[in-house]
Design an enzyme around this catalytic site. Structure first.
Site, short mmCIF file in Angstrom:
data_model
loop_
_atom_site.label_atom_id
_atom_site.label_comp_id
_atom_site.label_asym_id
_atom_site.label_seq_id
_atom_site.Cartn_x
_atom_site.Cartn_y
_atom_site.Cartn_z
N ALA A 1 0.98 -1.21 0.02
CA ALA A 1 0.05 -0.18 -0.14
C ALA A 1 0.87 1.16 0.13
O ALA A 1 2.02 1.17 0.17
CB ALA A 1 -1.00 0.03 1.14
N GLY B 1 0.15 -5.19 0.67
CA GLY B 1 -1.28 -5.20 0.06
C GLY B 1 -1.01 -5.79 -1.43
O GLY B 1 -1.99 -6.26 -2.18
N GLU C 1 -1.77 -9.25 -0.85
CA GLU C 1 -2.88 -9.30 -0.81
C GLU C 1 -3.74 -9.36 -2.01
O GLU C 1 -5.00 -10.04 -2.03
CB GLU C 1 -3.34 -8.49 0.23
N GLU D 1 3.51 -5.85 7.47
CA GLU D 1 2.82 -5.19 8.21
C GLU D 1 3.20 -4.55 9.59
O GLU D 1 3.03 -3.46 10.03
CB GLU D 1 1.32 -5.15 8.08
#
Length: 260
Positions: A66, A112, A115, A135
């Site tokens: 992200a 992300g 993911e 994270e």
């Protein structure tokens, strides 16, 4: 839609969605997530599109995570909104999509990015790819479905190890653990993804959609996956593709499915 961070191209019935922020290692900022929602929605509704390949621009990264700069100053409610919106508008849209989606993981797939790859139905990695969920090094946990999908793919113990150590795994390790389906040299990545998707696209489209729904039911709380399987199996009997498939089998010829 005029895409700023995505490249949308087609090769026959395959639609490519390429995340095009190479200078940022294709990080998922808010605009990119909005564009992904629009591109995916269009692709799933476009009768000319049989399946989707998602990849990243350049040779370094699929998606490196992200865009952390956008998290600065965000409070609890803001964090909840970020995760909820991304999951419902992008990651769940892919996972529950009616057409097959393959992630072609070129290089880093972190946070992300991993993911995003895990939300896809199949993952193919280049041999130089590295994957992880870092994270906890930021004081966070995965928020785009990572804790759930990683556990489903590699098991609870391995998922907890990856998440809590924040260590990256190599493509070979990802293959061994079931995180990816195939590993190929980087120069063969897209051709392998196309080869696999083109094979899938010779099958009955409505049956493919039913299979995705039934398999997803296995990991859906409060849903009896066996019941969903029975229902989807039964529904196939009402399709022209079923009639064509059986006729082709009996007549020893190749079926010509029309998705009806």
């Amino acid at each position: 839609m005029d895409y700023q961070n995505l490249l949308i191209t087609a090769n026959g019935r395959i639609q490519y969605i390429t995340i095009n922020r190479e200078s940022k290692l294709n990080a998922l900022n808010k605009q990119t997530l909005q564009e992904l929602h629009a591109a995916l929605t269009e692709a799933f509704s476009n009768a000319e599109v049989g399946g989707i390949i998602i990849t990243g621009a350049g040779a370094k990264a699929f998606v490196a995570g992200a865009d952390i700069a956008e998290f600065t100053g965000v409070d609890v409610e803001g964090g909840r909104a970020i995760a909820q919106q991304a999951q419902t508008q992008v990651f769940d849209v892919i996972a529950n999509g009616s057409k097959p989606v393959i992630a072609a993981v070129n290089g880093f797939a972190l946070g992300g990015g991993l993911e995003l790859a895990m939300a896809c139905h199949i993952r193919i990695a280049s041999d130089n790819a590295k994957m992880g969920l870092p994270e906890v090094t930021l004081g966070l946990i995965p928020g785009y479905g990572g804790t759930q999908r990683l556990t489903q793919l590699v098991g609870r113990g391995k998922a907890l190890e990856m998440i809590m150590t924040a260590d990256m795994v190599t493509a070979a390790q990802a293959l061994q653990s079931g995180l990816v389906n195939h590993v190929v040299p980087q120069e063969e990545l897209l051709s392998k993804a196309e080869e696999l998707l083109n094979k899938i696209l010779t099958r009955a489209p409505l049956a493919l959609s039913a299979a995705i729904k039934a398999v997803n039911a296995a990991a859906t709380d409060g849903v009896n996956g066996y019941t969903i399987e029975i229902e989807e199996f039964a529904n196939c009997f009402g399709t022209q593709d079923f009639t064509e498939g059986v006729s082709a089998f009996m007549e020893k010829r190749k079926a010509e499915f029309k998705g009806i």
